[in-house]
Scaffold this active site. Structure first.
Site, short mmCIF file in Angstrom:
data_model
loop_
_atom_site.label_atom_id
_atom_site.label_comp_id
_atom_site.label_asym_id
_atom_site.label_seq_id
_atom_site.Cartn_x
_atom_site.Cartn_y
_atom_site.Cartn_z
N VAL A 167 0.84 -1.17 0.05
CA VAL A 167 -0.13 -0.02 -0.09
C VAL A 167 0.92 1.12 -0.04
O VAL A 167 1.57 1.56 1.02
CB VAL A 167 -0.86 -0.05 1.44
CG1 VAL A 167 -1.74 1.34 1.43
CG2 VAL A 167 -1.91 -1.24 1.20
N PRO A 168 0.94 1.91 -1.13
CA PRO A 168 2.37 2.78 -1.49
C PRO A 168 2.05 4.13 -0.66
O PRO A 168 1.99 5.13 -1.41
CB PRO A 168 2.25 2.62 -2.85
CG PRO A 168 0.93 2.58 -3.39
CD PRO A 168 0.15 1.79 -2.27
N CYS A 169 2.21 4.24 0.57
CA CYS A 169 1.99 5.51 1.26
C CYS A 169 3.26 6.57 1.05
O CYS A 169 3.00 7.77 1.17
CB CYS A 169 1.85 5.31 2.85
SG CYS A 169 3.47 4.21 3.41
N HIS A 170 4.15 6.05 0.28
CA HIS A 170 5.04 7.00 0.01
C HIS A 170 4.88 7.76 -1.12
O HIS A 170 5.50 8.60 -1.62
CB HIS A 170 6.50 5.99 -0.19
CG HIS A 170 6.34 4.87 -1.63
ND1 HIS A 170 5.92 3.67 -1.26
CD2 HIS A 170 6.70 5.20 -2.86
CE1 HIS A 170 5.70 3.11 -2.61
NE2 HIS A 170 6.26 4.16 -3.45
#
Length: 200
Positions: A167-170
């Site tokens: 889950v690409p929170c970056h």
């Protein structure tokens, strides 16, 4: 496919195809036993916890440190609320699927977000829809989930993301510019975004 979890079901022993791949409702917890294996990623070595084929936790090894299984076990207990044991025989299909997703920036690995609040799950699902090579601001994510004034709460959801990279929170950045905060360091966040072709 990033999936949250709603109803209870006791999982049988052994790995099987995730329920969502068979068109079933996802169990509240993917299974009773959580196991971990290691994988490579653009952020370096990561620990990956799973239960019955659903990834329940992922931890990046901070730059300059040796991978520490004990630190990951503590993280899973404290942040995800479950014990985790080494996987003596990781399923090759699951390892390959996770490794490919990490290498390509895809978000189609089934993840168990049931350790998070309903609001955080909604935010994390919206985060999973951000394509590789693109970013969204905290405010834009807040609007996407129908809470336009909740940008700060969105930031909290990013900080509590149990499966970073998958889950690409970056890919979530401040509207004021720059890359913003990241649990594993702003430098790594900038590196990840640059590797995806993002120019801020």
């Amino acid at each position: 496919m990033i999936t949250d979890t709603k109803s209870a079901e006791n999982a049988g022993a052994g790995l099987r195809e995730p329920a969502a791949d068979r068109g079933e409702e996802v169990p509240e917890r993917a299974g009773l036993i959580h196991l971990w294996f290691t994988a490579d990623s653009p952020a370096g070595p990561v620990f990956v916890a799973h239960s019955n084929g659903w990834v329940s936790g992922l931890q990046i090894t901070p730059d300059g440190r040796e991978p520490d299984p004990g630190r990951f076990v503590d993280y899973m207990r404290d942040e995800v609320g479950t014990d985790v044991e080494p996987d003596p025989d990781p399923d090759p299909k699951l390892v390959a699927r996770v490794s490919e997703a990490l290498a390509t920036g895809r978000t189609d690995v089934p993840v168990d977000l049931s350790s998070r609040s309903e609001f955080h799950q909604e935010v994390l699902r919206a985060t999973a829809r951000i394509p590789c090579g693109e970013v969204r601001t905290y405010g834009e994510l807040a609007e996407a989930v129908g809470r336009p004034r909740a940008a700060r709460a969105v930031g909290t959801a990013m900080a509590r993301n149990p499966v970073p990279l998958l889950v690409p929170c970056h890919r979530v950045v401040p509207s004021s510019g720059g890359v913003g905060k990241f649990g594993f360091g702003s430098g790594l966040k900038a590196k990840l975004l640059a590797g995806e072709g993002v120019v801020l």
